[in-house]
Design a protein around this motif. Structure first.
Motif, PDB file in Angstrom:
ATOM      1  N   LEU A   1       0.408 -14.074 -10.818  1.00 19.88           N
ATOM      2  CA  LEU A   1       0.496 -12.433 -10.492  1.00 19.88           C
ATOM      3  C   LEU A   1       2.045 -12.047 -10.069  1.00 19.88           C
ATOM      4  CD1 LEU A   1      -2.857 -11.852  -8.532  1.00 19.88           C
ATOM      5  CD2 LEU A   1      -2.257 -11.457 -10.743  1.00 19.88           C
ATOM      6  N   THR A   2       2.630 -11.076 -10.493  1.00 20.83           N
ATOM      7  CA  THR A   2       3.895 -10.722 -10.014  1.00 20.83           C
ATOM      8  C   THR A   2       4.077  -9.339  -9.767  1.00 20.83           C
ATOM      9  OG1 THR A   2       4.605 -10.226 -12.270  1.00 20.83           O
ATOM     10  CG2 THR A   2       5.175 -12.488 -11.285  1.00 20.83           C
ATOM     11  N   LEU A   3       4.905  -9.020  -8.849  1.00 14.30           N
ATOM     12  CA  LEU A   3       4.965  -7.592  -8.620  1.00 14.30           C
ATOM     13  C   LEU A   3       5.857  -6.653  -9.732  1.00 14.30           C
ATOM     14  CD1 LEU A   3       6.344  -7.930  -5.064  1.00 14.30           C
ATOM     15  CD2 LEU A   3       4.278  -7.174  -5.837  1.00 14.30           C
ATOM     16  N   PRO A   4       5.456  -5.453 -10.029  1.00 17.71           N
ATOM     17  CA  PRO A   4       6.282  -4.942 -11.047  1.00 17.71           C
ATOM     18  C   PRO A   4       7.757  -4.799 -11.119  1.00 17.71           C
ATOM     19  CG  PRO A   4       5.170  -3.423  -9.686  1.00 17.71           C
ATOM     20  CD  PRO A   4       4.907  -4.666  -9.310  1.00 17.71           C
ATOM     21  N   SER A   5       8.316  -4.466 -11.983  1.00 21.75           N
ATOM     22  CA  SER A   5       9.997  -4.208 -12.030  1.00 21.75           C
ATOM     23  C   SER A   5      10.228  -2.952 -12.600  1.00 21.75           C
ATOM     24  CB  SER A   5      10.792  -5.262 -12.680  1.00 21.75           C
ATOM     25  OG  SER A   5      10.490  -6.619 -12.271  1.00 21.75           O
ATOM     26  N   SER A   6      11.369  -2.315 -12.184  1.00 14.82           N
ATOM     27  CA  SER A   6      11.839  -0.927 -12.707  1.00 14.82           C
ATOM     28  C   SER A   6      11.718  -1.275 -14.417  1.00 14.82           C
ATOM     29  CB  SER A   6      13.195  -0.870 -12.416  1.00 14.82           C
ATOM     30  OG  SER A   6      13.643   0.345 -12.687  1.00 14.82           O
ATOM     31  N   GLY A   7      11.307  -0.005 -15.182  1.00 16.28           N
ATOM     32  CA  GLY A   7      10.844   0.054 -16.401  1.00 16.28           C
ATOM     33  C   GLY A   7       9.598  -0.710 -17.062  1.00 16.28           C
ATOM     34  N   ASP A   8       8.883  -1.483 -16.072  1.00 12.82           N
ATOM     35  CA  ASP A   8       7.739  -1.852 -16.319  1.00 12.82           C
ATOM     36  C   ASP A   8       6.595  -0.766 -16.560  1.00 12.82           C
ATOM     37  OD1 ASP A   8       8.376  -4.708 -16.450  1.00 12.82           O
ATOM     38  OD2 ASP A   8       7.417  -4.843 -14.513  1.00 12.82           O
ATOM     39  N   VAL A   9       5.538  -0.860 -17.726  1.00 12.24           N
ATOM     40  CA  VAL A   9       4.556   0.122 -17.671  1.00 12.24           C
ATOM     41  C   VAL A   9       3.128  -0.542 -17.245  1.00 12.24           C
ATOM     42  CG1 VAL A   9       3.293   1.545 -19.225  1.00 12.24           C
ATOM     43  CG2 VAL A   9       5.675   1.212 -19.957  1.00 12.24           C
ATOM     44  N   VAL A  10       2.628   0.195 -15.929  1.00  9.47           N
ATOM     45  CA  VAL A  10       1.341  -0.360 -15.586  1.00  9.47           C
ATOM     46  C   VAL A  10       0.258   0.545 -16.099  1.00  9.47           C
ATOM     47  CG1 VAL A  10       0.300  -0.687 -13.275  1.00  9.47           C
ATOM     48  CG2 VAL A  10       2.923  -0.776 -13.274  1.00  9.47           C
ATOM     49  N   ASP A  11      -0.654  -0.259 -16.640  1.00 11.12           N
ATOM     50  CA  ASP A  11      -2.019   0.254 -17.109  1.00 11.12           C
ATOM     51  C   ASP A  11      -1.727   1.134 -18.073  1.00 11.12           C
ATOM     52  OD1 ASP A  11      -5.116   0.160 -16.905  1.00 11.12           O
ATOM     53  OD2 ASP A  11      -4.743   2.069 -15.944  1.00 11.12           O
TER      54      ASP A  11
ATOM     55  N   TRP B   1       1.099  -1.684  -4.295  1.00  6.75           N
ATOM     56  CA  TRP B   1       0.756  -2.891  -5.060  1.00  6.75           C
ATOM     57  C   TRP B   1       0.502  -4.010  -3.877  1.00  6.75           C
ATOM     58  CZ3 TRP B   1       0.902  -2.726 -10.291  1.00  6.75           C
ATOM     59  CH2 TRP B   1       0.945  -3.800 -11.010  1.00  6.75           C
ATOM     60  N   LEU B   2      -0.648  -4.738  -4.086  1.00 10.31           N
ATOM     61  CA  LEU B   2      -0.885  -5.628  -3.122  1.00 10.31           C
ATOM     62  C   LEU B   2       0.153  -7.095  -3.507  1.00 10.31           C
ATOM     63  CD1 LEU B   2      -2.861  -6.526  -0.956  1.00 10.31           C
ATOM     64  CD2 LEU B   2      -4.233  -7.408  -2.712  1.00 10.31           C
ATOM     65  N   SER B   3       0.492  -7.804  -2.764  1.00  9.29           N
ATOM     66  CA  SER B   3       1.458  -8.653  -2.714  1.00  9.29           C
ATOM     67  C   SER B   3       0.672  -9.798  -3.606  1.00  9.29           C
ATOM     68  CB  SER B   3       1.762  -9.279  -1.358  1.00  9.29           C
ATOM     69  OG  SER B   3       0.887  -9.802  -0.819  1.00  9.29           O
ATOM     70  N   PRO B   4       1.338 -10.388  -4.455  1.00 12.65           N
ATOM     71  CA  PRO B   4       0.773 -11.584  -5.280  1.00 12.65           C
ATOM     72  C   PRO B   4       0.053 -12.645  -4.190  1.00 12.65           C
ATOM     73  CG  PRO B   4       2.922 -10.992  -5.968  1.00 12.65           C
ATOM     74  CD  PRO B   4       2.853 -10.424  -4.752  1.00 12.65           C
ATOM     75  N   GLU B   5       0.578 -12.759  -3.190  1.00 12.09           N
ATOM     76  CA  GLU B   5       0.122 -14.011  -2.294  1.00 12.09           C
ATOM     77  C   GLU B   5      -1.297 -13.489  -1.759  1.00 12.09           C
ATOM     78  OE1 GLU B   5       3.240 -12.407  -1.154  1.00 12.09           O
ATOM     79  OE2 GLU B   5       4.244 -13.568  -2.705  1.00 12.09           O
ATOM     80  N   LEU B   6      -1.532 -12.404  -1.731  1.00 10.06           N
ATOM     81  CA  LEU B   6      -2.763 -11.867  -1.175  1.00 10.06           C
ATOM     82  C   LEU B   6      -3.889 -11.408  -2.249  1.00 10.06           C
ATOM     83  CD1 LEU B   6      -1.832  -9.888   1.893  1.00 10.06           C
ATOM     84  CD2 LEU B   6      -2.648 -12.032   1.921  1.00 10.06           C
ATOM     85  N   ALA B   7      -3.117 -11.202  -3.434  1.00  8.32           N
ATOM     86  CA  ALA B   7      -4.049 -10.740  -4.407  1.00  8.32           C
ATOM     87  C   ALA B   7      -5.286 -11.961  -5.039  1.00  8.32           C
ATOM     88  CB  ALA B   7      -2.888 -10.240  -5.844  1.00  8.32           C
TER      89      ALA B   7
END
Length: 73
Positions: free
Chosen positions: A5-15, A48-54
């Motif tokens: 799991l990763t955090l989104p980056s600028s330009g990514d499309v979510v869902d 967005w929940l942090s990947p460590e906790l997801a």
């Protein structure tokens, strides 16, 4: 088989509908992103929940509970 799991980056499309514009801030458990709907161009914020906790069921339960409470207002 675990998923990375990763955090989104600028330009990514979510869902398939929200384009990430920028990170607004972060705390101990999550980050907030400014996003824009790809069709309507309406601005939103996504937490967005942090990947460590997801991967932690209790953290996910708390995150969902908070979203439900905040969504009432």
């Amino acid at each position: 088989m675990s998923q990375t799991l990763t955090l989104p980056s600028s330009g990514d499309v979510v869902d398939g509908k929200f384009r990430v514009e920028r990170k607004l801030g972060e705390g101990g458990t999550s980050s907030i992103y400014a996003v824009r709907h790809v069709i309507t161009e309406k601005a939103f914020a996504i937490k967005w929940l942090s990947p460590e906790l997801a991967q932690n069921p209790l953290a996910i339960e708390r995150f969902v509970h908070e979203a439900k409470v905040c969504g009432r207002f």
